[in-house]
Motif scaffolding. Sequence first.
Motif, PDB file in Angstrom:
ATOM      1  N   LEU A 821      -4.465  -7.062   3.481  1.00 33.54           N
ATOM      2  CA  LEU A 821      -5.497  -6.202   4.084  1.00 33.54           C
ATOM      3  C   LEU A 821      -5.077  -4.736   4.165  1.00 33.54           C
ATOM      4  O   LEU A 821      -5.873  -3.852   3.812  1.00 33.54           O
ATOM      5  N   PRO A 822      -3.851  -4.384   4.609  1.00 31.23           N
ATOM      6  CA  PRO A 822      -3.457  -2.957   4.541  1.00 31.23           C
ATOM      7  C   PRO A 822      -3.419  -2.432   3.113  1.00 31.23           C
ATOM      8  O   PRO A 822      -3.785  -1.277   2.861  1.00 31.23           O
ATOM      9  N   GLU A 823      -2.959  -3.290   2.163  1.00 38.04           N
ATOM     10  CA  GLU A 823      -2.969  -2.860   0.764  1.00 38.04           C
ATOM     11  C   GLU A 823      -4.390  -2.616   0.288  1.00 38.04           C
ATOM     12  O   GLU A 823      -4.650  -1.668  -0.478  1.00 38.04           O
ATOM     13  N   LEU A 824      -5.329  -3.448   0.739  1.00 38.54           N
ATOM     14  CA  LEU A 824      -6.738  -3.260   0.380  1.00 38.54           C
ATOM     15  C   LEU A 824      -7.263  -1.939   0.922  1.00 38.54           C
ATOM     16  O   LEU A 824      -7.947  -1.183   0.204  1.00 38.54           O
ATOM     17  N   SER A 825      -6.947  -1.622   2.167  1.00 39.94           N
ATOM     18  CA  SER A 825      -7.387  -0.351   2.759  1.00 39.94           C
ATOM     19  C   SER A 825      -6.851   0.835   1.971  1.00 39.94           C
ATOM     20  O   SER A 825      -7.574   1.791   1.662  1.00 39.94           O
ATOM     21  N   ASN A 826      -5.558   0.769   1.604  1.00 38.88           N
ATOM     22  CA  ASN A 826      -4.963   1.860   0.826  1.00 38.88           C
ATOM     23  C   ASN A 826      -5.589   1.963  -0.564  1.00 38.88           C
ATOM     24  O   ASN A 826      -5.793   3.065  -1.086  1.00 38.88           O
ATOM     25  N   ALA A 827      -5.884   0.816  -1.166  1.00 41.54           N
ATOM     26  CA  ALA A 827      -6.479   0.828  -2.499  1.00 41.54           C
ATOM     27  C   ALA A 827      -7.883   1.424  -2.469  1.00 41.54           C
ATOM     28  O   ALA A 827      -8.282   2.157  -3.386  1.00 41.54           O
ATOM     29  N   ILE A 828      -8.649   1.126  -1.429  1.00 35.55           N
ATOM     30  CA  ILE A 828      -9.982   1.730  -1.282  1.00 35.55           C
ATOM     31  C   ILE A 828      -9.852   3.243  -1.161  1.00 35.55           C
ATOM     32  O   ILE A 828     -10.627   4.006  -1.764  1.00 35.55           O
ATOM     33  N   GLY A 829      -8.841   3.687  -0.398  1.00 34.98           N
ATOM     34  CA  GLY A 829      -8.620   5.126  -0.266  1.00 34.98           C
ATOM     35  C   GLY A 829      -8.271   5.781  -1.586  1.00 34.98           C
ATOM     36  O   GLY A 829      -8.789   6.849  -1.920  1.00 34.98           O
ATOM     37  N   ARG A 830      -7.385   5.164  -2.346  1.00 31.16           N
ATOM     38  CA  ARG A 830      -7.016   5.733  -3.650  1.00 31.16           C
ATOM     39  C   ARG A 830      -8.199   5.748  -4.600  1.00 31.16           C
ATOM     40  O   ARG A 830      -8.382   6.690  -5.377  1.00 31.16           O
ATOM     41  N   HIS A 831      -9.000   4.706  -4.572  1.00 26.59           N
ATOM     42  CA  HIS A 831     -10.111   4.559  -5.510  1.00 26.59           C
ATOM     43  C   HIS A 831     -11.236   5.554  -5.235  1.00 26.59           C
ATOM     44  O   HIS A 831     -11.751   6.197  -6.157  1.00 26.59           O
ATOM     45  N   TYR A 832     -11.604   5.704  -3.945  1.00 24.71           N
ATOM     46  CA  TYR A 832     -12.807   6.475  -3.619  1.00 24.71           C
ATOM     47  C   TYR A 832     -12.540   7.785  -2.876  1.00 24.71           C
ATOM     48  O   TYR A 832     -13.324   8.723  -3.005  1.00 24.71           O
ATOM     49  N   PHE A 833     -11.493   7.848  -2.087  1.00 23.04           N
ATOM     50  CA  PHE A 833     -11.318   9.014  -1.228  1.00 23.04           C
ATOM     51  C   PHE A 833     -10.395  10.071  -1.825  1.00 23.04           C
ATOM     52  O   PHE A 833     -10.477  11.234  -1.462  1.00 23.04           O
ATOM     53  N   ASN A 834      -9.523   9.683  -2.718  1.00 25.16           N
ATOM     54  CA  ASN A 834      -8.568  10.628  -3.304  1.00 25.16           C
ATOM     55  C   ASN A 834      -8.538  10.506  -4.818  1.00 25.16           C
ATOM     56  O   ASN A 834      -7.479  10.286  -5.413  1.00 25.16           O
ATOM     57  N   PRO A 835      -9.687  10.633  -5.469  1.00 26.42           N
ATOM     58  CA  PRO A 835      -9.679  10.517  -6.928  1.00 26.42           C
ATOM     59  C   PRO A 835      -8.914  11.677  -7.551  1.00 26.42           C
ATOM     60  O   PRO A 835      -9.107  12.833  -7.203  1.00 26.42           O
ATOM     61  N   ALA A 836      -8.028  11.353  -8.478  1.00 23.92           N
ATOM     62  CA  ALA A 836      -7.226  12.409  -9.116  1.00 23.92           C
ATOM     63  C   ALA A 836      -7.997  13.121 -10.196  1.00 23.92           C
ATOM     64  O   ALA A 836      -7.759  14.275 -10.500  1.00 23.92           O
ATOM     65  N   ASP A 837      -8.960  12.445 -10.828  1.00 27.13           N
ATOM     66  CA  ASP A 837      -9.670  13.042 -11.950  1.00 27.13           C
ATOM     67  C   ASP A 837     -10.996  12.326 -12.090  1.00 27.13           C
ATOM     68  O   ASP A 837     -11.235  11.276 -11.502  1.00 27.13           O
ATOM     69  N   ASP A 838     -11.870  12.902 -12.892  1.00 28.19           N
ATOM     70  CA  ASP A 838     -13.171  12.281 -13.114  1.00 28.19           C
ATOM     71  C   ASP A 838     -13.275  11.652 -14.490  1.00 28.19           C
ATOM     72  O   ASP A 838     -14.293  11.113 -14.846  1.00 28.19           O
ATOM     73  N   THR A 839     -12.241  11.759 -15.295  1.00 30.40           N
ATOM     74  CA  THR A 839     -12.280  11.189 -16.634  1.00 30.40           C
ATOM     75  C   THR A 839     -11.081  10.291 -16.843  1.00 30.40           C
ATOM     76  O   THR A 839      -9.999  10.542 -16.312  1.00 30.40           O
ATOM     77  N   PRO A 840     -11.241   9.204 -17.606  1.00 31.10           N
ATOM     78  CA  PRO A 840     -10.115   8.299 -17.814  1.00 31.10           C
ATOM     79  C   PRO A 840      -9.093   8.895 -18.761  1.00 31.10           C
ATOM     80  O   PRO A 840      -9.407   9.726 -19.602  1.00 31.10           O
ATOM     81  N   HIS A 841      -7.865   8.504 -18.585  1.00 29.95           N
ATOM     82  CA  HIS A 841      -6.788   8.927 -19.460  1.00 29.95           C
ATOM     83  C   HIS A 841      -6.190   7.696 -20.116  1.00 29.95           C
ATOM     84  O   HIS A 841      -5.869   6.711 -19.443  1.00 29.95           O
ATOM     85  N   ARG A 842      -6.018   7.749 -21.399  1.00 30.19           N
ATOM     86  CA  ARG A 842      -5.395   6.641 -22.095  1.00 30.19           C
ATOM     87  C   ARG A 842      -3.895   6.670 -21.843  1.00 30.19           C
ATOM     88  O   ARG A 842      -3.256   7.713 -21.876  1.00 30.19           O
ATOM     89  N   VAL A 843      -3.345   5.510 -21.568  1.00 25.49           N
ATOM     90  CA  VAL A 843      -1.910   5.410 -21.342  1.00 25.49           C
ATOM     91  C   VAL A 843      -1.235   5.074 -22.662  1.00 25.49           C
ATOM     92  O   VAL A 843      -1.546   4.075 -23.311  1.00 25.49           O
ATOM     93  N   HIS A 844      -0.310   5.943 -23.097  1.00 25.86           N
ATOM     94  CA  HIS A 844       0.422   5.731 -24.344  1.00 25.86           C
ATOM     95  C   HIS A 844       1.779   5.133 -24.022  1.00 25.86           C
ATOM     96  O   HIS A 844       2.593   5.751 -23.334  1.00 25.86           O
ATOM     97  N   THR A 845       2.041   3.932 -24.501  1.00 30.27           N
ATOM     98  CA  THR A 845       3.346   3.313 -24.299  1.00 30.27           C
ATOM     99  C   THR A 845       4.291   3.755 -25.411  1.00 30.27           C
ATOM    100  O   THR A 845       3.873   4.328 -26.416  1.00 30.27           O
ATOM    101  N   ARG A 846       5.560   3.462 -25.212  1.00 33.50           N
ATOM    102  CA  ARG A 846       6.554   3.872 -26.201  1.00 33.50           C
ATOM    103  C   ARG A 846       6.244   3.258 -27.569  1.00 33.50           C
ATOM    104  O   ARG A 846       6.392   3.902 -28.599  1.00 33.50           O
ATOM    105  N   SER A 847       5.780   1.989 -27.585  1.00 33.78           N
ATOM    106  CA  SER A 847       5.520   1.329 -28.867  1.00 33.78           C
ATOM    107  C   SER A 847       4.377   1.978 -29.621  1.00 33.78           C
ATOM    108  O   SER A 847       4.297   1.887 -30.838  1.00 33.78           O
ATOM    109  N   GLU A 848       3.450   2.669 -28.848  1.00 39.76           N
ATOM    110  CA  GLU A 848       2.329   3.327 -29.512  1.00 39.76           C
ATOM    111  C   GLU A 848       2.732   4.678 -30.086  1.00 39.76           C
ATOM    112  O   GLU A 848       2.105   5.171 -31.006  1.00 39.76           O
TER     113      GLU A 848
END
Length: 851
Positions: A821-848
């Motif tokens: 439940l505390p993890e859920l509260s924090n995840a809701i905050g990260r998702h909706y209250f503190n968005p870092a950006d409005d566009t998705p970023h592709r994650v490039h791994t070392r193999s890529e």
Amino acid sequence: MKHRAPLDMESADTFFAFQSRAQERGYDEAFDSQGRPRSHWSPLLSELTSLPTSEIRARGDRLAKRVREAGVDFDIFSHPTRPTQRWQIDLAPVVISAGEWRWLEKALCQRARLMNLILQDIYGAQTLMSSGAIPAELVFADPTFLRPCQSILPNAGPLRFFAADIARDENGQWRVIDNHSETLAGMGYAIANRVVHSHVTGDIFRRCNAVRLAQFFQNLQGSLTASAGRDNARIALLTPGPTDQDYFSHAYLARYLGYILVEGPDLRTKGNQVYLKTLEGLKEVDLLVRCVDGRQIDALELDPGGLSGPAGLLRVNRAMPHLIVNAVGSGLVQNRGLGPYLSRLSRDLLGEDLLLPDARRHWLGDPQSRREVLDNLDTYIVRKAQEGTGRPGQAELGQEPRALSSVERDALVRSITMRGAALVAEEEFGFSRAPTIEGETLSSRPFAIRFFVANMGSDYEVMPGGLAMSVDPGRAVALSTIDGHNRDVWVLSDAEQRPHVSLWRPRMENARVERSQRVIQSRVADDLFWLGRYHERADWLMRVLRGAYRRIEEDSGDLDGLTAVEKCLRTLLEKSGPLQPRTTDRQIERLCVELTSGADRYRTLKHTCEDLYRCANLGRDRLSFEAWQTLSKFRPGDAYLNELTRASASTVLDLLDEGLSSLSAFSGLMHENMTRNFGWRFLDVGRRVERAYNLCELIDTLFSRVEEPEEETNALRLMLELADSYITYRSRYRIDPKLPLTLDLLLLDETNPRSLAYQLNATSQHLDALPEGVRGTPLPDDKRLLLAALTAVRLADVEVLGAAKTRDQLARLMSEQLELLPELSNAIGRHYFNPADDTPHRVHTRSETVP
């Protein structure tokens, strides 16, 4: 000395006779030198003296109540140990005659035009400095002169907002004490004063034929919309946030004008545009009304520590000069050192004599003025040249050389010599006086007035009213008050007033059908989420305390669950630190007192109620008046919380029942009256998450280990009582509480609004209805955690969980929920209250990236 007389007088003549004996040094607004009432004050004085003492007292009480309800007199973020200035509105306003108002309008508009031309020149051609009309050192020594704005301000249009603090000297001559061009300088307070005052003295206001404010603000709305460039413009007031001392004024003005109140983190620059961060994404902002210090508005080009605006705002402002009003850098003309030069500047720039002169002062950057002041230092008061006193009543008093010690005086002389450009010296200023009502007595107090001017497109217009504040004539040379005593300002008219139209009721041509629920800032959603959490937390603490006090009062020992109550109290208190083991039979009562208002505990009922009130205040524009009223009893410093912390056990029970009734009323109002938009969903999600956690913690505390049958039965009764499900259990089962049956009701039953499964399922439905703030992931963290918690509960077997031999599975399930439940509260905050950006970023791994 104040002369007082009771107000229950038989005739106006008695009142006038009193005033004729109250003559003191200085100009009297209401009476001439012979003690006769001035003609424009006669209607108000007649109205006041016709009221009996009981009516005066009743109106005064209603006015104070309205002030509290509006929240004008409370700094919600002040430290508990720091005394705050209370906002006190006097029942008697200051009255301005129609003829004098016409002159004041002309003089104030002239001054606004003059300030606008000075700004245009200083940030443009700078001919005034090159000609010596304004000393260059005065400008360059001023920290509000912002060089990066030289290419912006001349193209930003006229100075939109201007305010002036004025007062009469001993001869009745109006003089300007201070100019305000940086922010709106407390305009919201003036509106709030008028609104709350009109609820109490509206009948007297109409009979005195005073001018209303609505037309001024309708004109202001139209001019701001025209500046924004489109009819359905998105206009926002940029505030430093709720920790700012002027936040109430910003919030009230935003609500009154129907604009969005935003903070720096709510905004983002992208390209040549400023956007508002909402739950759905970025929304264009057409116009920003600036209520923050210009130096703090862009950390990239101005103060690196300035976070009152989004990074890159000045860059966007260059491309869109009309984006911000007032233009960044306009605070320069607040410099008091300009006063001695304004008469010449008025003739040079406007071709007119200055109608409204400044208070008599010297700029100490000028060598001749500096020598004169140092030779006669005891006759002056030394003040900062640039103070930026936007908050009404909090101007610094300055230094009186004659009152200083020899060491302090020497330090002042050195300061004048070395940094005179940052200082002014002023002669003492005499203030006029006006009648004031204090309780049931009448007195006369000196005052100064702040008038507000706005550019309406073609010319300037003065708000027909203002903010009058009482001052201490023995100390003040500015709008500075110790006790927060202020008055409304009534401008009388010699023409018939049009029917009253309030800005709270917009005209039909300005209204449009709109059901959109999507323009809600992430910060507002955060405030509502925590409003829900604190509401539920306060409800839970009250229920635990009520259960404990009931058992203490019954004095029946463990047969009624004192052991279970003590476990609950200790669990809640240990969130703030360890407790001593039980030593006496009165330990439980001491634990109750500690949980109610323990000074060393942060998770007490008192602190929770204060946090609840603060969150309600932050989201007040989303709450109905009735909803706000139900929570206003929890305001810090008010009677309810004070009584709760001092009452005896029997009295506390009544207070807890009263508090729970208010919280239940708020829940009902939110359920029945609040639009089912995203704000409501976050409010309810906060409640569900907090309720789920409290229930899991209770089960873990009472039943993670096997207890004696009688003690377990008492604990089950307590749990059903705290979860408000006792009646539901008794309607289903005609036997004493059994653990498997109780767990089924409180863990698995999704039809019971108090069960864990219900809270998790309701939260899941809310999250499914919210927009996706982060795209490109199959399942966001918040939904993943919620799914794990809900699945674990749905798969649980109550017979196994409630087995008499072992409680390992129940303990593991509760431990898992208390982690999720505390993890859920924090995840809701990260998702909706503190968005870092409005566009998705592709994650490039070392193999890529590596061939």
